[in-house]
Write a protein that holds these residues in place. Structure first.
Motif, PDB file in Angstrom:
ATOM      1  N   UNK A  32      -4.243  -3.619   1.710  1.00  0.00           N
ATOM      2  CA  UNK A  32      -3.533  -4.902   1.662  1.00  0.00           C
ATOM      3  C   UNK A  32      -2.091  -4.751   1.182  1.00  0.00           C
ATOM      4  N   UNK A  33      -1.592  -3.517   1.161  1.00  0.00           N
ATOM      5  CA  UNK A  33      -0.252  -3.350   0.585  1.00  0.00           C
ATOM      6  C   UNK A  33       0.833  -4.049   1.401  1.00  0.00           C
ATOM      7  N   UNK A  34       0.672  -4.099   2.726  1.00  0.00           N
ATOM      8  CA  UNK A  34       1.695  -4.811   3.501  1.00  0.00           C
ATOM      9  C   UNK A  34       1.383  -6.301   3.613  1.00  0.00           C
TER      10      UNK A  34
ATOM     11  N   UNK B  63       0.912 -11.786   8.010  1.00  0.00           N
ATOM     12  CA  UNK B  63       0.985 -10.321   7.987  1.00  0.00           C
ATOM     13  C   UNK B  63      -0.352  -9.668   8.307  1.00  0.00           C
ATOM     14  N   UNK B  64      -1.439 -10.274   7.834  1.00  0.00           N
ATOM     15  CA  UNK B  64      -2.756  -9.683   8.068  1.00  0.00           C
ATOM     16  C   UNK B  64      -3.066  -9.574   9.554  1.00  0.00           C
TER      17      UNK B  64
ATOM     18  N   UNK C 276      -3.254  -6.598  14.743  1.00  0.00           N
ATOM     19  CA  UNK C 276      -2.875  -6.542  16.157  1.00  0.00           C
ATOM     20  C   UNK C 276      -1.983  -5.335  16.455  1.00  0.00           C
ATOM     21  N   UNK C 277      -0.997  -5.083  15.569  1.00  0.00           N
ATOM     22  CA  UNK C 277      -0.106  -3.943  15.820  1.00  0.00           C
ATOM     23  C   UNK C 277      -0.879  -2.635  15.764  1.00  0.00           C
TER      24      UNK C 277
ATOM     25  N   UNK D 227       4.341  -0.484  10.141  1.00  0.00           N
ATOM     26  CA  UNK D 227       4.979  -1.306   9.102  1.00  0.00           C
ATOM     27  C   UNK D 227       6.034  -2.222   9.720  1.00  0.00           C
ATOM     28  N   UNK D 228       6.859  -1.646  10.602  1.00  0.00           N
ATOM     29  CA  UNK D 228       7.921  -2.452  11.217  1.00  0.00           C
ATOM     30  C   UNK D 228       7.343  -3.632  11.992  1.00  0.00           C
ATOM     31  N   UNK D 229       6.274  -3.361  12.731  1.00  0.00           N
ATOM     32  CA  UNK D 229       5.712  -4.453  13.538  1.00  0.00           C
ATOM     33  C   UNK D 229       4.981  -5.478  12.692  1.00  0.00           C
ATOM     34  N   UNK D 230       4.344  -4.995  11.600  1.00  0.00           N
ATOM     35  CA  UNK D 230       3.628  -5.943  10.739  1.00  0.00           C
ATOM     36  C   UNK D 230       4.616  -6.891  10.073  1.00  0.00           C
TER      37      UNK D 230
END
Ligand code: SF4
Ligand code: SF4
Lengths: 295, 321
Positions: A200-202, B245-246, B251-252, B269-272
């Motif tokens: 869940x870090x992001x 974000x979840x 999806x990404x 990370x970039x897409x999230x």
């Protein structure tokens, strides 16, 4: 002992030191790694893909395992998450109907999953296959005096049914056992089987940081010199986010997080630099001085 | 007469009483003579009846139906009436503590108010649409069978006790309430699926779960709360409740594997976070820099599988199943 090597995405991405140290120790341990067998394998889905579509996830894992089976090799993993996700797929694939359904898709590529040689994490292979006696005979550098806190990673402890703890109870304590075999002292703490917060870090960084802070500070306060983990995702969160977690707690933590193959490598007498132990965010200098090795 | 073997077990109990020790918890050890068929609950009742009448604990049916006796045994939540002493004792010792993530009232009795509050928050009752039928609201058998597992929940709180997110985040609805919510969202007679899912998208809802599997491991009724949370996530995405974000992470992740076979962490990370989400990306910069300094930054163009096409083919075949 020859294995189809499944390095996982992280050891080829954010944790290259895990890949290097694994390759270094394997030779000494008598583990032969076939790096070609799984060249066309996919990611395991890491539980994320399975959120959306378990059949798809299980099919991809069955395919990876079938690729190794085709070469008559069992798979060796170096990541708790890869291992857990594959063990869970193998567990569900014990169902004949389900297996047939998935094999139908694999047939397109001329593959078949049988499940006759279960996938294993290198930590399990060391403990179950090499065993205490042989392993200890290979130890060149006793890590006496070193105090290490174990951190398993969720996927290597749960669900215990899929990980076959009832058949192989030694899996429940393998990390502590290995720590003792290298001469170090285990710093036991309740967080050792908890979640590191990585998933869940992001999504929810604050909750994730609290987990990092709780685990690392508890181990530190119990006198640990470092934490050792078989999971590169745990490593990433506990290492890269530790400073931020410490800031949130308004204290210092400074607890190096080392990979299982790095610990094994040190005990086998390898040079810290060969194991890329200097490639961590939290410095390992003090730790190496502790065992009288120049950083 | 049936022959049984007796032995003495050391039972350490975490105790707490508002009037003792300034309300601080303390551990007390009891040596108890037990039969080989004893459950942990049998031993606790024996302590209360024969050794120390001040010990508080909660139990009722003694047959794993009522859900009253969840406690932590050697650090893991269990229904103590369902747990054989011989299975959990190590060197003739066990440690019994109250459930976690809930305040303690006295010894092994916890205050379940937070548990019930969250249960109520998901409106755990059918909200049917349309005209009220003359008899019951009927549902085809096939649509209900898969809900039997989740209806087995006895509301014991074991999953909530050991949930790793609840340890650090009070407002997480938690495994039991979310599993209950799934029970209604997946019920064909319920008419407020969309609103229910919208509520679960908020902070404290389905995207807070770390997939740590504690709830799966400890649930005495195999409700598998985590699996229900994952089903809620995919239902949520199916219903286009996905601007968070979840959902973007899920999806990404799927897209990257579909197209590349293996994962590229930088792109994930970039897409999230979103390529143009400067504020969020700036927050990640210090982490990226410290990783870079340590020589750990993942390569932007990472490896890919040698047989991407086959993987794509499998995706095409199964992704809508
Ligand atoms: S899987 Fe999710 S709900 Fe279940 S215990 Fe872990 S964090 Fe809590
Ligand atoms: S889901 Fe399982 S552990 Fe959680 S309250 Fe229900 S029965 Fe108990």
């Amino acid at each position: 002992m020859k294995f189809a090597f499944f390095p996982g995405c992280v050891s080829r991405g954010a944790c290259p030191e895990l890949y290097t140290s694994t390759v270094k120790i394997s030779g000494i341990l008598g583990i032969e790694l076939d790096e070609k067998a799984l060249e066309s394998a996919s990611c395991t889905g890491a539980g994320v893909l399975q959120e959306k579509n378990q059949l798809l996830g299980d099919t991809l894992n069955a395919r990876n395992i079938a690729l190794a089976e085709k070469q008559n090799l069992p798979i060796l993993t170096i990541c708790s998450t890869c291992q857990g996700v594959m063990s869970q797929a193998e567990y569900r694939l014990e169902n004949e109907e389900y297996r047939a359904q998935i094999n139908e898709t694999l047939a397109d590529e001329g593959l078949e999953y049988t499940g006759k040689t279960p996938t294993r994490h290198i930590l399990w292979i060391i403990v179950e296959e090499i065993g205490e006696k042989k392993f200890k005979s290979l130890v060149k550098r006793q890590l006496d005096g070193l105090r290490l806190a174990p951190f398993y990673g969720c996927y290597l402890v749960r669900p215990s049914k899929a990980l076959k703890f009832y058949e192989k109870p030694e899996r429940e304590t393998c990390l502590e056992d290995l720590t003792e075999w290298v001469g170090a002292t285990v710093v036991d703490f309740p967080g050792k089987t908890a979640c590191c917060g990585f998933p869940i870090v992001t999504i929810n960084e604050k909750a994730s940081l609290k987990m990092v802070g709780n685990h690392t500070s508890t181990a530190k306060d119990l006198g640990a010199d470092a934490m050792v983990t078989p999971c590169p995702l745990c490593h990433l969160n506990l290492d890269q986010y530790q400073d931020r977690a410490a800031g949130m707690m308004k204290r210092k933590i400074d607890l190096p997080i080392i990979h299982v193959p790095q610990l094994v490598g040190l005990a086998l007498g390898l040079d810290p630099e060969e194991l890329k132990i200097n490639k961590h965010v939290i410095s390992t200098k003090k730790l190496l001085t502790e065992i009288s090795l120049k950083p | 007469m049936l022959q049984t073997a007796k032995k003495t077990i050391q039972i350490e109990i975490k105790r707490q009483d508002p009037e003792i020790n300034n309300g601080e918890s303390y551990n007390q050890i009891y040596d108890v003579e037990v039969e080989d068929w004893f459950t942990v609950l049998d031993a606790l009742i024996k302590i209360r009846e024969e050794i120390d009448g001040t010990l508080s604990l909660r139990c009722a049916c003694r047959a794993s139906i009522c859900g009253s006796c969840a406690m932590r045994v050697n650090g893991q939540a269990k229904l103590v009436c369902k747990t054989k002493l011989s299975v959990v004792e190590k060197n003739n010792k066990i440690l019994v503590e109250p459930v976690g993530n809930m305040p303690v009232i006295s010894d092994l009795v916890a205050d379940f108010k937070p548990f019930w509050d969250k249960f109520n928050a998901v409106e755990p009752y059918l909200k049917p649409e349309g005209e009220v039928p003359e008899g019951e609201y009927l549902a085809p058998n096939d649509d209900m069978v898969h809900l039997v597992g989740v209806m087995n929940c006895i509301m014991c709180g074991a999953c909530v006790s050991d949930c790793t997110v609840l340890e650090v985040k009070d407002n997480f609805l938690g495994p039991a309430a979310l599993a209950k919510s799934y029970r209604f969202i997946a019920d064909p007679r319920d008419g407020s699926q969309f609103e229910r899912l919208q509520n679960l998208e908020k902070d404290g809802g389905i995207w807070d779960c770390t997939r740590c599997m504690q709830c799966v491991e400890v649930c005495p009724k195999d409700v598998d709360p985590m699996e229900r949370i994952m089903s809620l996530r995919s239902k949520s995405i199916e219903n286009k409740i996905d601007k968070n974000y979840g959902a973007r992470h899920a999806k990404s992740f799927t897209d990257l594997i579909k197209n590349n076979g293996i994962l590229n962490e930088v792109l994930l990370i970039l897409r999230t976070k979103g390529l143009f989400n400067i504020i969020e990306l700036a927050k990640l910069l210090p982490i990226a820099i410290s990783a870079q300094l340590a020589g750990k930054r993942p390569p932007f163009f990472s490896h890919s599988s040698k047989n991407k096409n086959q993987i794509k083919k499998i995706f095409k075949k199964l992704e809508d199943k």
